[in-house]
Design a protein around this motif. Structure first.
Motif, short mmCIF file in Angstrom:
data_model
loop_
_atom_site.label_atom_id
_atom_site.label_comp_id
_atom_site.label_asym_id
_atom_site.label_seq_id
_atom_site.Cartn_x
_atom_site.Cartn_y
_atom_site.Cartn_z
N SER A 87 -7.84 35.11 59.77
CA SER A 87 -6.40 34.99 59.62
C SER A 87 -5.78 34.36 60.86
O SER A 87 -6.32 34.44 61.96
N ASP A 88 -4.62 33.74 60.68
CA ASP A 88 -3.84 33.16 61.77
C ASP A 88 -2.71 34.09 62.21
O ASP A 88 -1.89 33.71 63.02
N LYS A 89 -2.67 35.29 61.67
CA LYS A 89 -1.52 36.17 61.89
C LYS A 89 -1.31 36.50 63.36
O LYS A 89 -0.19 36.43 63.87
N ALA A 90 -2.35 36.83 64.09
CA ALA A 90 -2.20 37.20 65.50
C ALA A 90 -1.71 36.01 66.32
O ALA A 90 -0.85 36.15 67.19
N PHE A 91 -2.24 34.83 66.04
CA PHE A 91 -1.81 33.64 66.76
C PHE A 91 -0.34 33.33 66.48
O PHE A 91 0.43 33.05 67.40
N LYS A 92 0.04 33.40 65.23
CA LYS A 92 1.42 33.06 64.86
C LYS A 92 2.42 34.06 65.45
O LYS A 92 3.48 33.65 65.93
N THR A 93 2.09 35.34 65.42
CA THR A 93 3.02 36.32 65.98
C THR A 93 3.18 36.14 67.48
O THR A 93 4.28 36.23 68.02
N SER A 94 2.08 35.87 68.18
CA SER A 94 2.20 35.68 69.64
C SER A 94 2.96 34.41 69.97
O SER A 94 3.77 34.38 70.92
N GLU A 95 2.74 33.33 69.21
CA GLU A 95 3.44 32.07 69.48
C GLU A 95 4.93 32.18 69.15
O GLU A 95 5.77 31.66 69.88
N HIS A 96 5.28 32.85 68.06
CA HIS A 96 6.68 33.01 67.71
C HIS A 96 7.39 33.92 68.71
O HIS A 96 8.55 33.69 69.05
N ARG A 97 6.69 34.92 69.19
CA ARG A 97 7.27 35.81 70.20
C ARG A 97 7.54 35.02 71.48
O ARG A 97 8.60 35.16 72.10
N ARG A 98 6.59 34.17 71.87
CA ARG A 98 6.77 33.36 73.07
C ARG A 98 7.95 32.40 72.92
O ARG A 98 8.74 32.21 73.83
N ALA A 99 8.10 31.81 71.73
CA ALA A 99 9.21 30.90 71.48
C ALA A 99 10.55 31.64 71.50
O ALA A 99 11.53 31.14 72.06
N ARG A 100 10.60 32.83 70.91
CA ARG A 100 11.85 33.60 70.92
C ARG A 100 12.24 34.01 72.33
O ARG A 100 13.41 33.96 72.70
N ARG A 101 11.26 34.42 73.13
CA ARG A 101 11.54 34.79 74.51
C ARG A 101 12.09 33.60 75.29
O ARG A 101 13.02 33.73 76.08
N ALA A 102 11.51 32.44 75.09
CA ALA A 102 11.96 31.24 75.80
C ALA A 102 13.37 30.84 75.35
O ALA A 102 14.20 30.43 76.17
N LEU A 103 13.65 30.95 74.06
CA LEU A 103 14.99 30.62 73.57
C LEU A 103 16.04 31.59 74.07
O LEU A 103 17.19 31.20 74.30
N ASN A 104 15.66 32.84 74.25
CA ASN A 104 16.62 33.82 74.78
C ASN A 104 16.92 33.56 76.25
O ASN A 104 17.99 33.91 76.72
N GLN A 105 16.01 32.93 76.95
CA GLN A 105 16.21 32.63 78.37
C GLN A 105 17.10 31.40 78.58
O GLN A 105 17.69 31.24 79.63
N ILE A 106 17.17 30.53 77.58
CA ILE A 106 17.93 29.28 77.71
C ILE A 106 19.39 29.53 77.33
O ILE A 106 19.69 30.22 76.36
#
Length: 75
Positions: free
Chosen positions: A18-37
């Motif tokens: 499954s790609d589930k673990a990869f997708k959750t970690s990548e989306h979390r990283r993107a959300r964190r970066a967007l919250n910082q901007i």
């Protein structure tokens, strides 16, 4: 038992089930970066800027012949 066989002869090319673990970690990283901007001053960055799909565990899907590999068509 009409659904015991897959109708589409496509199988995933993967080293992981499954790609589930990869997708959750990548989306979390993107959300964190967007919250910082500060989005009021800057434009929203492209979503591909945060993740690279080539680093995922699964590499896509590939068609196969069900006559050659009938065990793969079984669900």
């Amino acid at each position: 038992m009409s659904r015991s066989h897959s109708k589409t002869p496509i199988i995933g090319v993967a080293k992981a089930p499954s790609d589930k673990a990869f997708k959750t970690s990548e989306h979390r990283r993107a959300r964190r970066a967007l919250n910082q901007i500060d989005l009021t001053e800057d434009d929203v960055p492209h979503k591909k800027q945060f993740s690279d799909p080539w680093h995922a565990d699964k590499d896509g899907k590939h068609p196969f012949s069900p006559k050659e590999c009938p065990e793969l068509i079984r669900k």
